[in-house]
Design a protein around this motif. Sequence first.
Motif, PDB file in Angstrom:
ATOM      1  N   SER A 125      -6.829  -1.771   5.103  1.00 55.67           N
ATOM      2  CA  SER A 125      -5.813  -2.593   4.443  1.00 55.67           C
ATOM      3  C   SER A 125      -5.098  -1.874   3.303  1.00 55.67           C
ATOM      4  CB  SER A 125      -6.450  -3.883   3.911  1.00 55.67           C
ATOM      5  OG  SER A 125      -7.450  -3.604   2.951  1.00 55.67           O
ATOM      6  N   HIS A 126      -5.600  -0.705   2.888  1.00 55.42           N
ATOM      7  CA  HIS A 126      -4.966   0.044   1.803  1.00 55.42           C
ATOM      8  C   HIS A 126      -4.362   1.366   2.280  1.00 55.42           C
ATOM      9  CE1 HIS A 126      -7.267  -2.745  -0.722  1.00 55.42           C
ATOM     10  NE2 HIS A 126      -6.392  -2.471  -1.656  1.00 55.42           N
ATOM     11  N   THR A 127      -4.193   1.528   3.588  1.00 50.46           N
ATOM     12  CA  THR A 127      -3.623   2.760   4.134  1.00 50.46           C
ATOM     13  C   THR A 127      -2.166   2.542   4.507  1.00 50.46           C
ATOM     14  OG1 THR A 127      -5.751   3.572   4.980  1.00 50.46           O
ATOM     15  CG2 THR A 127      -3.752   4.451   6.002  1.00 50.46           C
ATOM     16  N   TYR A 128      -1.323   3.528   4.170  1.00 55.03           N
ATOM     17  CA  TYR A 128       0.112   3.460   4.436  1.00 55.03           C
ATOM     18  C   TYR A 128       0.616   4.817   4.886  1.00 55.03           C
ATOM     19  CZ  TYR A 128      -0.240  -0.679   1.426  1.00 55.03           C
ATOM     20  OH  TYR A 128      -0.605  -1.873   0.869  1.00 55.03           O
ATOM     21  N   GLU A 129       1.663   4.815   5.688  1.00 57.58           N
ATOM     22  CA  GLU A 129       2.432   6.033   5.912  1.00 57.58           C
ATOM     23  C   GLU A 129       3.237   6.298   4.651  1.00 57.58           C
ATOM     24  OE1 GLU A 129       5.660   8.596   6.809  1.00 57.58           O
ATOM     25  OE2 GLU A 129       5.922   6.454   6.400  1.00 57.58           O
ATOM     26  N   ALA A 130       3.506   7.569   4.339  1.00 58.81           N
ATOM     27  CA  ALA A 130       4.042   7.935   3.025  1.00 58.81           C
ATOM     28  C   ALA A 130       5.385   7.287   2.708  1.00 58.81           C
ATOM     29  CB  ALA A 130       4.149   9.459   2.933  1.00 58.81           C
ATOM     30  N   ILE A 131       6.363   7.409   3.609  1.00 56.19           N
ATOM     31  CA  ILE A 131       7.682   6.839   3.331  1.00 56.19           C
ATOM     32  C   ILE A 131       7.625   5.318   3.357  1.00 56.19           C
ATOM     33  CG2 ILE A 131      10.036   6.643   4.237  1.00 56.19           C
ATOM     34  CD1 ILE A 131       9.918   9.585   4.937  1.00 56.19           C
ATOM     35  N   GLU A 132       6.811   4.760   4.223  1.00 61.93           N
ATOM     36  CA  GLU A 132       6.595   3.317   4.219  1.00 61.93           C
ATOM     37  C   GLU A 132       6.175   2.856   2.833  1.00 61.93           C
ATOM     38  OE1 GLU A 132       3.492   0.130   6.326  1.00 61.93           O
ATOM     39  OE2 GLU A 132       2.962   2.257   6.149  1.00 61.93           O
ATOM     40  N   TYR A 133       5.241   3.568   2.212  1.00 58.83           N
ATOM     41  CA  TYR A 133       4.727   3.190   0.892  1.00 58.83           C
ATOM     42  C   TYR A 133       5.819   3.245  -0.166  1.00 58.83           C
ATOM     43  CZ  TYR A 133       1.350   2.830  -2.934  1.00 58.83           C
ATOM     44  OH  TYR A 133       0.635   2.416  -4.036  1.00 58.83           O
ATOM     45  N   LEU A 134       6.605   4.289  -0.142  1.00 58.80           N
ATOM     46  CA  LEU A 134       7.687   4.407  -1.126  1.00 58.80           C
ATOM     47  C   LEU A 134       8.727   3.312  -0.946  1.00 58.80           C
ATOM     48  CD1 LEU A 134       8.253   8.275  -1.215  1.00 58.80           C
ATOM     49  CD2 LEU A 134       7.181   6.855  -2.982  1.00 58.80           C
ATOM     50  N   ARG A 135       9.019   2.957   0.280  1.00 63.53           N
ATOM     51  CA  ARG A 135      10.009   1.902   0.524  1.00 63.53           C
ATOM     52  C   ARG A 135       9.492   0.541   0.055  1.00 63.53           C
ATOM     53  NH1 ARG A 135      12.499   1.649   6.258  1.00 63.53           N
ATOM     54  NH2 ARG A 135      14.274   0.798   5.114  1.00 63.53           N
ATOM     55  N   ILE A 136       8.176   0.352   0.062  1.00 73.21           N
ATOM     56  CA  ILE A 136       7.591  -0.895  -0.430  1.00 73.21           C
ATOM     57  C   ILE A 136       7.587  -0.946  -1.948  1.00 73.21           C
ATOM     58  CG2 ILE A 136       5.437  -2.231  -0.575  1.00 73.21           C
ATOM     59  CD1 ILE A 136       4.789  -1.218   2.270  1.00 73.21           C
ATOM     60  N   HIS A 137       7.231   0.168  -2.581  1.00 69.64           N
ATOM     61  CA  HIS A 137       6.933   0.150  -4.013  1.00 69.64           C
ATOM     62  C   HIS A 137       8.014   0.754  -4.905  1.00 69.64           C
ATOM     63  CE1 HIS A 137       2.815  -1.318  -3.488  1.00 69.64           C
ATOM     64  NE2 HIS A 137       2.724  -0.514  -2.455  1.00 69.64           N
TER      65      HIS A 137
END
Length: 435
Positions: free
Chosen positions: A303-315
């Motif tokens: 539940s705390h794993t993300y693809e890198a660009i996905e994470y930046l687009r969220i945060h």
Amino acid sequence: MSDAESQIDADFGTTEQDDFEPVQVFDDGTGMDLRPGADNCYKCTSCDTSCPVAEVDDDFPGPKFQGPEQWRLKRKEDTDIDGSVMKCSNCMRCDDACPSGVPLSQMHNTARGEYVENHMDKLSAEYIRNRILSNYRTSAEIASKVPRLANIAMNFGPARWVMEKTLGVTAEREFPEFARQTFREWWEERGGPQVRSEEKRVAYFHGCYSNYNTPEVGKAMVRVFEEFGYEVVVPQQRCSGTPMFANGMLDDAKRAAGINVENFSGLIPEGYDIIASCTSCSLSLKQEYPELFDIDGIQDLSSHTYEAIEYLRIHEDVEGAVADASVPDQAFAYHAPCHARNQGLNRQSVELFRELDGVTIEDVGDSCSGISGTYGWKEEKYETSMKIGEEMFDHMHHAEGNVGMTECPTCSMQMEHGTGYDIKHPLQLLEEALV
């Protein structure tokens, strides 16, 4: 080295479910009960029509047979796993296509595991070849000690011919070069994290390929996240397990998963999220780990794993930052990996870079690249791999750009092999624009 980067290396077992007595269809000891998933299948064949292998190989029965139909046969009759399960490329497009939530890839992975364990000759060239390909990290670690020699030896024509004749590793492909300095060597040389933060923390799962072959991708990831103020740590890790799942090497995958879960899940209470630059790695940690293994901390990791660009687009307002930036004129033919589509990330790079001044980026369609990790490296599957990739190659040739872009390292191999184009990772373009 920080506590976050300390190494734990041990075997981790699984725990039986005790809330009901599971139906042991596949004798792998995991205690999983796939009754609800199999019973959800109403034979619409959406999975079969989405399968890239079934599209080009008339002898492959397709994911519906490999999943719920084989499961039902196995439950009701004394029926062995059909050997055709090894033709599945583990692209997991069937999961995406199913309208009723049948856990197809979970069934396929479990069936492959039983087939390899109970029906494959452990002294056969096929098993030895698959074991070597599955454990790429082991051979890459050795090769990285002498990268120049390894690069010459691995692509020496007679050596490739011998590997094809003895092990069945196709001689049609050139082996990717090993970097003269691995990502982890660069990381240690720079002294670890250059930014400290109590609020913005990520742990980087670089995987094998970014470490041994394309450390520039890992460096780009670190620099971009530090540009946004993140503290980046890089714990000790093993392979994500993706090639092991695809080859039915579930014991190897469980060992790797146990180490990764132990080294990463302990960081979550300290405020770290897990970031991967490879979509197959992020999918493995998000989906395949909790589907196949019962290890303490595995659900937190998922539940705390993300693809890198996905994470930046969220945060972060990464779109705004890109819209204010510019780079020298360049055009890209972008391919979304199947394992990005499984995570709903198939157009994220096109959406991110379409406002970047100087860049033209074109999505080359929703076809599979065909290589599917180790699948396209097998001599008997090479032609199938190339047939699957034909649509992508054609779209790339007709795109404006003559540089490819993708988040998957093996898709990048196939793109380069089929077109001759240079291939970039989206993080490299993001670094060029923002750092």
